[in-house]
Design a protein around this motif. Structure first.
Motif, PDB file in Angstrom:
ATOM      1  N   TYR A 151       6.401   0.585 -26.889  1.00  0.00           N
ATOM      2  CA  TYR A 151       6.366   1.826 -26.111  1.00  0.00           C
ATOM      3  C   TYR A 151       5.111   1.918 -25.250  1.00  0.00           C
ATOM      4  O   TYR A 151       4.008   1.624 -25.697  1.00  0.00           O
ATOM      5  CB  TYR A 151       6.421   3.040 -27.036  1.00  0.00           C
ATOM      6  N   GLU A 152       5.319   2.357 -23.998  1.00  0.00           N
ATOM      7  CA  GLU A 152       4.194   2.614 -23.100  1.00  0.00           C
ATOM      8  C   GLU A 152       4.209   4.085 -22.697  1.00  0.00           C
ATOM      9  O   GLU A 152       4.319   4.960 -23.540  1.00  0.00           O
ATOM     10  CB  GLU A 152       4.268   1.694 -21.877  1.00  0.00           C
ATOM     11  N   ARG A 153       4.148   4.349 -21.390  1.00  0.00           N
ATOM     12  CA  ARG A 153       3.998   5.724 -20.908  1.00  0.00           C
ATOM     13  C   ARG A 153       5.331   6.471 -20.893  1.00  0.00           C
ATOM     14  O   ARG A 153       6.333   5.956 -20.426  1.00  0.00           O
ATOM     15  CB  ARG A 153       3.404   5.705 -19.500  1.00  0.00           C
ATOM     16  N   PRO A 154       5.335   7.720 -21.385  1.00  0.00           N
ATOM     17  CA  PRO A 154       6.561   8.526 -21.371  1.00  0.00           C
ATOM     18  C   PRO A 154       6.630   9.431 -20.139  1.00  0.00           C
ATOM     19  O   PRO A 154       5.605   9.869 -19.616  1.00  0.00           O
ATOM     20  CB  PRO A 154       6.434   9.358 -22.646  1.00  0.00           C
TER      21      PRO A 154
ATOM     22  N   ALA B 287      13.195   2.877 -22.007  1.00  0.00           N
ATOM     23  CA  ALA B 287      14.109   3.439 -23.003  1.00  0.00           C
ATOM     24  C   ALA B 287      14.355   4.895 -22.652  1.00  0.00           C
ATOM     25  O   ALA B 287      13.413   5.678 -22.530  1.00  0.00           O
ATOM     26  CB  ALA B 287      13.515   3.324 -24.402  1.00  0.00           C
ATOM     27  N   LEU B 288      15.610   5.231 -22.444  1.00  0.00           N
ATOM     28  CA  LEU B 288      15.996   6.611 -22.161  1.00  0.00           C
ATOM     29  C   LEU B 288      16.409   7.231 -23.488  1.00  0.00           C
ATOM     30  O   LEU B 288      17.392   6.816 -24.098  1.00  0.00           O
ATOM     31  CB  LEU B 288      17.152   6.639 -21.160  1.00  0.00           C
ATOM     32  N   ARG B 289      15.630   8.213 -23.953  1.00  0.00           N
ATOM     33  CA  ARG B 289      15.884   8.778 -25.273  1.00  0.00           C
ATOM     34  C   ARG B 289      15.742  10.292 -25.247  1.00  0.00           C
ATOM     35  O   ARG B 289      15.317  10.877 -24.244  1.00  0.00           O
ATOM     36  CB  ARG B 289      14.933   8.170 -26.306  1.00  0.00           C
ATOM     37  N   VAL B 290      16.085  10.900 -26.353  1.00  0.00           N
ATOM     38  CA  VAL B 290      16.046  12.357 -26.461  1.00  0.00           C
ATOM     39  C   VAL B 290      14.789  12.779 -27.210  1.00  0.00           C
ATOM     40  O   VAL B 290      14.445  12.208 -28.245  1.00  0.00           O
ATOM     41  CB  VAL B 290      17.288  12.883 -27.205  1.00  0.00           C
ATOM     42  N   ARG B 291      14.106  13.788 -26.659  1.00  0.00           N
ATOM     43  CA  ARG B 291      12.981  14.404 -27.366  1.00  0.00           C
ATOM     44  C   ARG B 291      13.175  15.911 -27.318  1.00  0.00           C
ATOM     45  O   ARG B 291      13.070  16.524 -26.258  1.00  0.00           O
ATOM     46  CB  ARG B 291      11.642  14.031 -26.740  1.00  0.00           C
ATOM     47  N   GLY B 292      13.468  16.476 -28.460  1.00  0.00           N
ATOM     48  CA  GLY B 292      13.743  17.907 -28.495  1.00  0.00           C
ATOM     49  C   GLY B 292      15.035  18.208 -27.758  1.00  0.00           C
ATOM     50  O   GLY B 292      16.101  17.708 -28.112  1.00  0.00           O
ATOM     51  N   ASP B 293      14.935  18.997 -26.685  1.00  0.00           N
ATOM     52  CA  ASP B 293      16.125  19.338 -25.907  1.00  0.00           C
ATOM     53  C   ASP B 293      16.046  18.792 -24.486  1.00  0.00           C
ATOM     54  O   ASP B 293      16.671  19.321 -23.572  1.00  0.00           O
ATOM     55  CB  ASP B 293      16.323  20.859 -25.873  1.00  0.00           C
ATOM     56  N   VAL B 294      15.257  17.717 -24.297  1.00  0.00           N
ATOM     57  CA  VAL B 294      15.158  17.100 -22.970  1.00  0.00           C
ATOM     58  C   VAL B 294      15.302  15.584 -23.095  1.00  0.00           C
ATOM     59  O   VAL B 294      15.143  15.014 -24.177  1.00  0.00           O
ATOM     60  CB  VAL B 294      13.810  17.425 -22.281  1.00  0.00           C
ATOM     61  N   LEU B 295      15.593  14.944 -21.959  1.00  0.00           N
ATOM     62  CA  LEU B 295      15.637  13.490 -21.895  1.00  0.00           C
ATOM     63  C   LEU B 295      14.262  12.966 -21.509  1.00  0.00           C
ATOM     64  O   LEU B 295      13.550  13.576 -20.712  1.00  0.00           O
ATOM     65  CB  LEU B 295      16.665  13.023 -20.863  1.00  0.00           C
ATOM     66  N   MET B 296      13.907  11.846 -22.078  1.00  0.00           N
ATOM     67  CA  MET B 296      12.618  11.226 -21.783  1.00  0.00           C
ATOM     68  C   MET B 296      12.831   9.759 -21.437  1.00  0.00           C
ATOM     69  O   MET B 296      13.594   9.057 -22.107  1.00  0.00           O
ATOM     70  CB  MET B 296      11.681  11.348 -22.979  1.00  0.00           C
ATOM     71  N   LEU B 297      12.177   9.313 -20.370  1.00  0.00           N
ATOM     72  CA  LEU B 297      12.175   7.898 -20.009  1.00  0.00           C
ATOM     73  C   LEU B 297      10.840   7.317 -20.447  1.00  0.00           C
ATOM     74  O   LEU B 297       9.791   7.757 -19.986  1.00  0.00           O
ATOM     75  CB  LEU B 297      12.360   7.721 -18.498  1.00  0.00           C
ATOM     76  N   GLN B 298      10.886   6.364 -21.351  1.00  0.00           N
ATOM     77  CA  GLN B 298       9.660   5.756 -21.863  1.00  0.00           C
ATOM     78  C   GLN B 298       9.621   4.299 -21.434  1.00  0.00           C
ATOM     79  O   GLN B 298      10.518   3.516 -21.748  1.00  0.00           O
ATOM     80  CB  GLN B 298       9.619   5.846 -23.391  1.00  0.00           C
ATOM     81  N   SER B 299       8.585   3.952 -20.666  1.00  0.00           N
ATOM     82  CA  SER B 299       8.469   2.563 -20.232  1.00  0.00           C
ATOM     83  C   SER B 299       8.158   1.678 -21.437  1.00  0.00           C
ATOM     84  O   SER B 299       7.486   2.096 -22.383  1.00  0.00           O
ATOM     85  CB  SER B 299       7.374   2.421 -19.167  1.00  0.00           C
ATOM     86  N   LEU B 300       8.670   0.451 -21.384  1.00  0.00           N
ATOM     87  CA  LEU B 300       8.511  -0.492 -22.487  1.00  0.00           C
ATOM     88  C   LEU B 300       7.787  -1.745 -22.015  1.00  0.00           C
ATOM     89  O   LEU B 300       7.883  -2.134 -20.845  1.00  0.00           O
ATOM     90  CB  LEU B 300       9.878  -0.901 -23.052  1.00  0.00           C
TER      91      LEU B 300
END
Length: 242
Positions: free
Chosen positions: A51-54, A95-108
């Motif tokens: 995981y890198e920057r979200p 990685a496109l994932r869920v955090r709480g009630d929003v979508l988050m794109l986290q660079s890998l």
């Protein structure tokens, strides 16, 4: 020398190739604005070391339903979308994932960017007694609690703000615009990408390839060429400033 006058260079076997900004922008990956969905994988298969920057992803006001549909689907399937995209002259894995009630794109990190630990000292046979292990476990139990990140403070930032405030109070400051040439609030705005539209195009493209692949397989059955395809990867080019 100004930053814009600095080019990048690639060195191999004693020869150096200078790459200008125009050269880098001409690369297909750099010019692409697509966010390509590669696959959906179980979340637990992603090693945290990658995981890198979200980045929080805000839904387009015109299509919040598509945003919520993807969010709910990822939640229900407990999967993460692996995507590829271009950002700042680099092809990125994310990685496109869920955090709480929003979508988050986290660079890998790419696989070849993750270094494996190789410590010779760990190859030594170390004897640990049951008593030592029991005492160590007791220490862990005595300090065990739920993680609450808000209780931790970045002391360096606190002390830095105190130092800045003290210098401002004493008049020991400089004019930002005069010194650096731009006002403190100025800066380039970030590029806005229609995420849902990019994802939709990527998924539609995947469906099209899958349909075409099924047709090709049915027509190619019975071939005896015996060829086996396998992916070949090359080490990433090492780039340095010239």
């Amino acid at each position: 020398m100004d930053y814009e006058d600095i080019d990048k260079a690639y060195e191999e076997e004693g020869r150096t190739v200078v790459l200008s900004a125009a050269d880098l922008k001409s690369l297909p990956a750099e010019s692409s604005r697509e966010i390509e969905v590669v696959e959906f994988v179980p979340a637990e298969q992603l090693d945290p070391i990658m995981y890198e920057r979200p980045y929080y992803l805000e839904p387009d006001s015109k299509s919040p339903k598509a945003y919520m549909l993807l969010l709910r689907t990822l939640q229900d399937t407990e999967r993460v979308a692996i995507v590829q995209y271009a950002l700042r002259q680099k092809t990125r894995l994310g990685a496109l994932r869920v955090r709480g009630d929003v979508l988050m794109l986290q660079s890998l990190l790419w696989d070849d960017e993750v270094r494996e630990a190789n410590f010779p000292s760990l190859e030594t046979d170390v004897k640990i007694s049951d008593k030592e292990l029991e005492m160590s476990s007791a220490l862990v139990d005595s300090m065990a609690r739920d993680f609450e990140p808000e209780q931790y403070t970045d002391n360096y930032q606190v002390q830095l703000r105190q130092l800045i405030a003290a210098k401002l109070e004493k008049g020991d400051s400089i004019d930002t615009e005069e010194t650096f040439g731009v006002a403190a609030s100025e800066g380039e705005g970030g590029e806005v990408i229609d995420l849902m539209e990019a994802l939709k195009r990527s998924l539609d493209k995947k469906r099209g390839k899958a349909s075409a692949g099924s047709s090709d397989e049915s027509s190619a059955e019975g071939s005896d060429d015996g060829a086996t395809a396998k992916a070949a990867s090359k080490p990433r080019a090492r780039v340095k400033k010239a």
